[in-house]
Scaffold this motif. Structure first.
Motif, short mmCIF file in Angstrom:
data_model
loop_
_atom_site.label_atom_id
_atom_site.label_comp_id
_atom_site.label_asym_id
_atom_site.label_seq_id
_atom_site.Cartn_x
_atom_site.Cartn_y
_atom_site.Cartn_z
N THR A 67 41.30 37.82 40.36
CA THR A 67 42.17 36.86 39.68
C THR A 67 43.63 37.02 40.12
N ILE A 68 44.05 38.25 40.35
CA ILE A 68 45.41 38.48 40.86
C ILE A 68 45.55 37.92 42.28
N SER A 69 44.50 38.07 43.08
CA SER A 69 44.57 37.60 44.47
C SER A 69 44.70 36.08 44.57
N LEU A 70 44.46 35.38 43.49
CA LEU A 70 44.60 33.92 43.48
C LEU A 70 46.06 33.47 43.34
N ILE A 71 46.95 34.39 43.02
CA ILE A 71 48.34 34.01 42.78
C ILE A 71 48.94 33.22 43.95
N PRO A 72 48.87 33.68 45.20
CA PRO A 72 49.49 32.89 46.28
C PRO A 72 48.92 31.47 46.38
N TYR A 73 47.61 31.34 46.26
CA TYR A 73 46.96 30.03 46.33
C TYR A 73 47.44 29.11 45.20
N LEU A 74 47.43 29.62 43.98
CA LEU A 74 47.84 28.81 42.83
C LEU A 74 49.35 28.57 42.82
N TRP A 75 50.13 29.56 43.24
CA TRP A 75 51.60 29.42 43.29
C TRP A 75 52.00 28.28 44.23
N LYS A 76 51.28 28.15 45.34
CA LYS A 76 51.61 27.09 46.31
C LYS A 76 51.31 25.70 45.76
N GLN A 77 50.56 25.60 44.68
CA GLN A 77 50.34 24.32 44.01
C GLN A 77 51.50 23.98 43.07
N ILE A 78 52.27 24.98 42.72
CA ILE A 78 53.39 24.80 41.80
C ILE A 78 54.69 24.55 42.55
#
Length: 154
Positions: A67-78
Motif C-alpha cells: 500500500t505504501i508502494s502505491l504512493i508514487p502512482y496515486l500521487w501522480k493522479q493528484i
C-alpha cells in the motif's frame, strides 16, 4: 489535476490539501506479484483458503508495504509536477497503519502539502498522505512522504 511548474507555484499550497486520487482496487494478483517481488509470502497475504479460516479478516490482506508502494502512482493522479530535471523519493516519516486492506478493497490517496522548503535551489516537499479505504471510516495509513524536486530554471 493540479499542475505545478516551479517552487513558487508549489509554495502557494503550503498547509493546504492538494487533492485526492482515483480509486484503485487491490487485487489478489497484485498482492501475489508483490509477494514474489519482495519474497514476503506470508499466508495472510497469499493463501485465500487458509485466510478464510484462520485470519481475523476472513480473507487475504495486502502487504502494508504494498500500500505504501502505491504512493508514487496515486500521487501522480493528484499533482503533475512539470519542468523537472529530476525527482527523488527522499523519505517517509511518521507512518502509522490504521487498518488492514483486504483483497478487492478500493483505496485512494488524499494529499496535503505539510511543508515546503527551498534547499539552495532544490525543493523539498513534505506531503501528508492518507490512504482511504472505500466505505471504511479508518484509513489504511497516514504519514508523510518527502520528495526532492530539481526544477529547471525558468
Amino acid at each position: 489535476m493540479l499542475v505545478i511548474r516551479n517552487y513558487k507555484e508549489f509554495e502557494e499550497f503550503a498547509g493546504k490539501e492538494l487533492g485526492v486520487s482515483e480509486w484503485h482496487t487491490i487485487t489478489q494478483e497484485q498482492i501475489n506479484k508483490f509477494a514474489d517481488a519482495t519474497l514476503d509470502h506470508q499466508w495472510i497475504h497469499i493463501d485465500a483458503e487458509k485466510a478464510s479460516v484462520d485470519s481475523p479478516f476472513k480473507t487475504t490482506i495486502a502487504h502494508g508495504y504494498l500500500t505504501i508502494s502505491l504512493i508514487p502512482y496515486l500521487w501522480k493522479q493528484i499533482a503533475d509536477i512539470q519542468n523537472l530535471k529530476m525527482e527523488i523519493n527522499y523519505g517517509i516519516e511518521e507512518f502509522r497503519f490504521g487498518q488492514a486492506v483486504v483483497v478487492n478493497s478500493e483505496v485512494r490517496l488524499r494529499a496535503k502539502l505539510a511543508q515546503i522548503v527551498d534547499l539552495r535551489g532544490v525543493t523539498k516537499a513534505t506531503i501528508r498522505v492518507e490512504l482511504e479505504i472505500k466505505d471504511q471510516k479508518k484509513t489504511a495509513y497516514t504519514g508523510n512522504t518527502v520528495f526532492l524536486y530539481h526544477f529547471n530554471k525558468d
